[in-house]
Design a protein around this motif. Structure first.
Motif, PDB file in Angstrom:
ATOM      1  N   UNK A 319       0.865  -1.181   0.000  1.00 46.01           N
ATOM      2  CA  UNK A 319       0.000   0.000   0.000  1.00 46.01           C
ATOM      3  C   UNK A 319       0.896   1.225   0.000  1.00 46.01           C
ATOM      4  N   UNK A 320       0.646   2.143  -0.906  1.00 42.38           N
ATOM      5  CA  UNK A 320       1.416   3.387  -0.980  1.00 42.38           C
ATOM      6  C   UNK A 320       0.447   4.512  -1.334  1.00 42.38           C
ATOM      7  N   UNK A 321       0.049   5.269  -0.312  1.00 48.26           N
ATOM      8  CA  UNK A 321      -0.912   6.361  -0.514  1.00 48.26           C
ATOM      9  C   UNK A 321      -0.276   7.663  -0.050  1.00 48.26           C
ATOM     10  N   UNK A 322      -0.365   8.707  -0.885  1.00 42.47           N
ATOM     11  CA  UNK A 322       0.250   9.999  -0.578  1.00 42.47           C
ATOM     12  C   UNK A 322      -0.707  11.127  -0.927  1.00 42.47           C
ATOM     13  N   UNK A 323      -0.676  12.163  -0.089  1.00 45.37           N
ATOM     14  CA  UNK A 323      -1.553  13.320  -0.299  1.00 45.37           C
ATOM     15  C   UNK A 323      -0.859  14.570   0.230  1.00 45.37           C
ATOM     16  N   UNK A 324      -0.973  15.663  -0.518  1.00 49.64           N
ATOM     17  CA  UNK A 324      -0.580  16.985  -0.039  1.00 49.64           C
ATOM     18  C   UNK A 324      -1.720  17.946  -0.339  1.00 49.64           C
ATOM     19  N   UNK A 346       1.966   9.071  -5.806  1.00 50.66           N
ATOM     20  CA  UNK A 346       1.426   7.750  -6.079  1.00 50.66           C
ATOM     21  C   UNK A 346       0.349   7.363  -5.073  1.00 50.66           C
ATOM     22  N   UNK A 347      -0.667   6.640  -5.560  1.00 52.76           N
ATOM     23  CA  UNK A 347      -1.698   6.051  -4.714  1.00 52.76           C
ATOM     24  C   UNK A 347      -1.943   4.645  -5.245  1.00 52.76           C
ATOM     25  N   UNK A 348      -1.469   3.671  -4.488  1.00 51.71           N
ATOM     26  CA  UNK A 348      -1.328   2.332  -5.049  1.00 51.71           C
ATOM     27  C   UNK A 348      -1.687   1.266  -4.025  1.00 51.71           C
ATOM     28  N   UNK A 349      -2.361   0.215  -4.513  1.00 50.53           N
ATOM     29  CA  UNK A 349      -2.592  -0.998  -3.742  1.00 50.53           C
ATOM     30  C   UNK A 349      -2.232  -2.181  -4.618  1.00 50.53           C
ATOM     31  N   UNK A 350      -1.259  -2.987  -4.157  1.00 42.38           N
ATOM     32  CA  UNK A 350      -0.799  -4.159  -4.890  1.00 42.38           C
ATOM     33  C   UNK A 350      -1.054  -5.411  -4.078  1.00 42.38           C
ATOM     34  N   UNK A 358       3.440 -20.004 -11.696  1.00 40.46           N
ATOM     35  CA  UNK A 358       2.577 -18.864 -11.998  1.00 40.46           C
ATOM     36  C   UNK A 358       2.774 -17.746 -10.986  1.00 40.46           C
ATOM     37  N   UNK A 359       2.780 -16.516 -11.489  1.00 39.66           N
ATOM     38  CA  UNK A 359       2.776 -15.305 -10.665  1.00 39.66           C
ATOM     39  C   UNK A 359       1.531 -14.500 -11.011  1.00 39.66           C
ATOM     40  N   UNK A 360       0.826 -14.079  -9.959  1.00 39.77           N
ATOM     41  CA  UNK A 360      -0.408 -13.314 -10.153  1.00 39.77           C
ATOM     42  C   UNK A 360      -0.279 -11.972  -9.458  1.00 39.77           C
ATOM     43  N   UNK A 361      -0.818 -10.924 -10.082  1.00 42.94           N
ATOM     44  CA  UNK A 361      -0.787  -9.601  -9.489  1.00 42.94           C
ATOM     45  C   UNK A 361      -2.091  -8.864  -9.700  1.00 42.94           C
ATOM     46  N   UNK A 362      -2.525  -8.132  -8.667  1.00 41.78           N
ATOM     47  CA  UNK A 362      -3.708  -7.276  -8.760  1.00 41.78           C
ATOM     48  C   UNK A 362      -3.319  -5.894  -8.264  1.00 41.78           C
ATOM     49  N   UNK A 380      -5.699   3.101 -12.935  1.00 48.04           N
ATOM     50  CA  UNK A 380      -5.894   1.671 -13.201  1.00 48.04           C
ATOM     51  C   UNK A 380      -6.868   1.131 -12.154  1.00 48.04           C
ATOM     52  N   UNK A 381      -8.086   0.792 -12.601  1.00 51.73           N
ATOM     53  CA  UNK A 381      -9.151   0.394 -11.676  1.00 51.73           C
ATOM     54  C   UNK A 381      -9.901  -0.830 -12.198  1.00 51.73           C
ATOM     55  N   UNK A 382      -9.348  -2.038 -12.099  1.00 56.64           N
ATOM     56  CA  UNK A 382      -8.027  -2.403 -11.578  1.00 56.64           C
ATOM     57  C   UNK A 382      -7.097  -2.808 -12.720  1.00 56.64           C
ATOM     58  N   UNK A 383      -5.941  -3.376 -12.341  1.00 58.62           N
ATOM     59  CA  UNK A 383      -5.037  -4.023 -13.278  1.00 58.62           C
ATOM     60  C   UNK A 383      -4.727  -5.417 -12.736  1.00 58.62           C
ATOM     61  N   UNK A 384      -4.953  -6.441 -13.558  1.00 57.78           N
ATOM     62  CA  UNK A 384      -4.717  -7.833 -13.179  1.00 57.78           C
ATOM     63  C   UNK A 384      -3.685  -8.437 -14.127  1.00 57.78           C
ATOM     64  N   UNK A 385      -2.689  -9.118 -13.565  1.00 57.17           N
ATOM     65  CA  UNK A 385      -1.658  -9.744 -14.386  1.00 57.17           C
ATOM     66  C   UNK A 385      -1.505 -11.209 -13.984  1.00 57.17           C
TER      67      UNK A 385
END
Length: 746
Positions: A319-324, A346-350, A358-362, A380-385
């Motif tokens: 989780x990487x969420x940033x705000x100013x 960046x505002x990210x949830x992995x 197999x490797x899976x990512x959301x 990206x809402x969402x990205x699936x790999x």
């Protein structure tokens, strides 16, 4: 009102309990106590026997003995030496006179007279001096009451980490309690003297006896700059639990007001995280130099949350969420060019799964845009790999599968979903002297577009694209022995050829969601695509030729020199590009040359150049010379150049010189000169000196810098701090600044 706040902040910081979280290491050139100054680690138990040795012994009463001449009393992990001692075997009481020394694994105490209870493991010395193993501290006291290895109480005591005959600083206190189990010292009615001159008084102070974390006020940071005015921060550290802590920092800036910053850290069996926040109520700075402050009288704030999670052996989360609160926040409060030039937060949830095959990512990802004249990027809402690899199967074949589904969202532009599939098969072949790897892949991409309008250049809502990707990678490795300057070396010659074929397909009807042109370099020349995302698949009929030579020390295996030269030969024009009207027609690419040399143990050289053979000009170059010595000396000199070729929007030419060079065991000079030659602007000028003795250090740094290369105003700041080793630091801290500005600085 401002003066009152300044005085209040100073008053609180001086009289608050003080805990330093910074470890103290005795410099290598400083003298240390002899090896036998402290006893070896040996736990004291109730069953420990008393062993008494002396030149003479006399039994004066039942159970009472008098020992004289080199008296040595030992019990478990403690020892008492004296010229004369009386020992009562019944009570376990020892009374000693003359050159008394009481020591254990953590402390040695010297005095004229001592009383020691062997049964209760307690001792008292009169007119004593002491030496502690922790922090290499020493001092004097009229009374020393030793409570075993757990604690020590001192009256009319002094405390310092300075060596003998060097009393640069010294704490004098009416009473001092040393808790060796907690690693904390507490002193009452304290005067801090420097060169025997009183500089500070407090009725109470606590200080560390070890490097472990403890709650309390940290050393205040005090300084001044033309961005903030007088600037003082008084952080309070809260050691909540062994796996959890927080730091709350009130920061008063005379030109802007009072800011409150907080940081919370935690660590669990499955995750670690950080929460960082700050708030400045009603920014009171009207203008900075000639520039008006657009955030005058506005609340300024920031928030950040980062967490890394581990669940079992295969699942990971991020989780990487940033705000100013505003676009200028980082520029006004970071004091760092690289941070203040950040364009998006960046505002990210992995969520990722790593399997054997197999490797899976959301991913869910968005951004906060900090630029007014730049469009917001797609979310990206969402990205699936899903990626798979089966190497070394039947007949030596290897199978790959890469897939991605992404839903792109935007408030103003075309949106849609993209499904990208790429199965591939390859046949790696080779030995230690050569390799050949043919590979065939199919790129299948499907688009479903939304938010189409009449003004949009995209007509079709459903788009399908299928393209083959064929490549052949091959290389050879030649070796020969070589004698150079009396050293046995191995020289290698490693030619490599990489052929790539992708047919042309018009892709102007596909929007650019997250695709850009790769930065041209040695790595991209051997890539299967010249674009970073699947919205464009570049047509290719080309071969990349590269040649690498290494010089390796035969005895150590250390690479002394590596040189690489490469170029792409094109057999057809490249029609696919980001710009519909652009077309690359040259028959060859720029040359890329790289060299990395380990000249000596201390000196290293690295360089790269991108050379256009048609115009006989350099499009990009970089050169770095680095020096690092065993005594902490660091020197760096670098030059970076990138030409404006009509496509690259950020041409640059910069020179960067930095270093920290010791003059002797105590003195060092530090500095940096970072200049944009293209803009004729000094990005950062920094100069300072450092002094380190065995018990104190000081550093003074002057900094002249800019946060925004397009701004007219410059910022100036002076960093001055003094460290009393084993006690704490005072002044405006500059370590993090120097670590960022001077590569290799410690």
């Amino acid at each position: 009102m401002r003066k009152l706040i300044i005085l209040s902040a100073g008053f609180i910081s001086c009289f608050a309990p003080l805990v330093s979280a910074e470890p103290y290491h005795v410099p290598s050139h400083c003298p240390r106590p002899d090896a036998d100054f402290f006893l070896p680690e040996d736990a004291l138990t109730e069953e420990s026997e008393v062993d008494v040795q002396a030149d003479t012994a006399q039994l004066v009463d039942l159970g009472t003995s008098v020992f004289t001449g080199k008296v040595d009393v030992r019990r478990g992990g403690q020892q008492l030496n004296a010229n004369r001692a009386t020992y009562n075997q019944t009570t376990g009481q020892v009374t000693a006179q003359g050159d008394v020394r009481l020591r254990d694994s953590q402390m040695s105490i010297f005095g004229d007279q001592a009383e020691w209870s062997l049964n209760e493991d307690r001792g008292t010395l009169i007119d004593a001096t002491y030496q502690m193993k922790q922090m290499n501290a020493r001092g004097e006291a009229s009374h020393v009451n030793r409570q075993g290895v757990q604690s020590t109480q001192l009256k009319n005591a002094t405390y310092t980490t300075c060596m003998e005959n060097d009393d640069f600083w010294k704490l004098k206190a009416g009473e001092v309690n040393l808790d060796h189990e907690e690693g904390v010292g507490r002193a009452y009615d304290v005067v801090l003297r420097m060169k025997d001159f009183p500089v500070f008084y407090t009725p109470y102070i606590s200080f560390p006896l070890s490097d472990e974390r403890k709650s309390g006020f940290l050393i205040p940071s005090i300084g001044s700059s033309n961005e903030t005015g007088f600037d003082v921060s008084t952080p309070y550290y809260w050691n909540i639990a062994p796996q959890m802590d927080a730091t709350v920092t009130p920061r008063y800036m005379s030109d802007r007001g009072l800011m409150l910053n907080g940081e919370f850290r935690y660590l669990t069996s499955q995750s670690e995280g950080l929460i960082d926040a700050g708030f400045l109520g009603s920014d009171s700075l009207r203008q900075n130099g000639d520039e008006l402050n657009p955030n005058y009288n506005e609340d300024r704030k920031h928030f950040a949350f980062q967490q890394n999670g581990r669940y079992g052996n295969r699942w990971r989360t991020l989780v990487d969420y940033n705000y100013v609160s505003d676009r200028d926040y980082l520029e006004d409060f970071s004091g760092n060019l690289s941070l203040s030039s950040t364009t998006h937060l960046n505002r990210l949830l992995n969520v990722n799964y790593y399997g054997d095959i197999w490797n899976f990512g959301a991913r869910v990802q968005g951004y906060q845009n900090l630029l007014e004249d730049v469009e917001d990027p797609y979310q990206r809402l969402p990205q699936l790999t899903l990626r798979g690899l089966l190497p070394d199967q039947a007949y030596g074949l290897s199978y790959e599968f890469n897939s991605e589904f992404t839903a792109f969202d935007h408030d103003e532009r075309v949106t849609g979903q993209r499904l990208d599939l790429e199965p591939a098969v390859s046949l790696p072949m080779g030995t230690a002297g050569f390799f050949v790897t043919p590979r065939v892949a199919i790129k299948q991409t499907n688009y479903s577009l939304d938010n189409l309008s009449e003004e949009s250049q995209f007509d079709e809502s459903s788009i399908n694209r299928t393209l083959p990707v064929v490549s052949l990678d091959s290389g050879l490795v030649f070796e020969k022995p070589l004698n150079f300057a009396g050293n046995k070396m191995i020289q290698t010659l490693e030619p490599r050829a990489f052929y790539l074929y992708i047919p042309y397909r018009n892709q102007d009807d596909i929007p650019l969601f997250d695709t850009n042109l790769r930065t041209f370099g040695m790595g991209s020349m051997f890539s299967h695509d010249r674009f970073t995302g699947p919205d464009r698949i570049g047509d290719a009929n080309q071969v990349t030729v590269g040649l690498t030579s290494r010089f390796i020390n035969e005895e150590t295996g250390r690479e002394k020199l590596r040189m690489t030269l490469g170029q792409i030969q094109y057999f057809s024009d490249r029609k696919v590009n980001l710009n519909q009207d652009a077309r690359e027609t040259t028959s060859d690419s720029d040359y890329i040359a790289e060299a990395v040399a380990s000249i000596t143990k201390e000196w290293a050289l690295a360089g790269q150049i991108q050379w256009d053979p048609d115009s006989t000009t350099s499009n990009m170059s970089s050169l770095q010379l680095r020096y690092r010595s065993d005594n902490g000396g660091v020197f760096n000199i670098a030059h970076r150049y990138r030409r404006d070729d009509g496509v690259n929007q950020f041409p640059l030419e910069q020179a960067d010189v930095s270093g920290s060079l010791p003059i002797n065991d105590q003195w060092s000079v530090i500095g940096r000169y970072y200049r944009s030659l293209m803009d004729n602007t000094t990005l950062e000028a920094l100069a300072g000196v450092e002094y380190h003795s065995c018990c104190w250090a000081t550093r003074m740094v002057f900094r002249d810098y800019i946060n925004d290369i397009n701004a007219d105003s410059r910022n100036k700041a002076i960093y001055f701090e003094i460290e009393l080793k084993g006690l704490g630091r005072f002044g405006k801290k500059s370590e993090s600044l120097l670590e960022e500005s001077i590569r290799g600085y410690e």
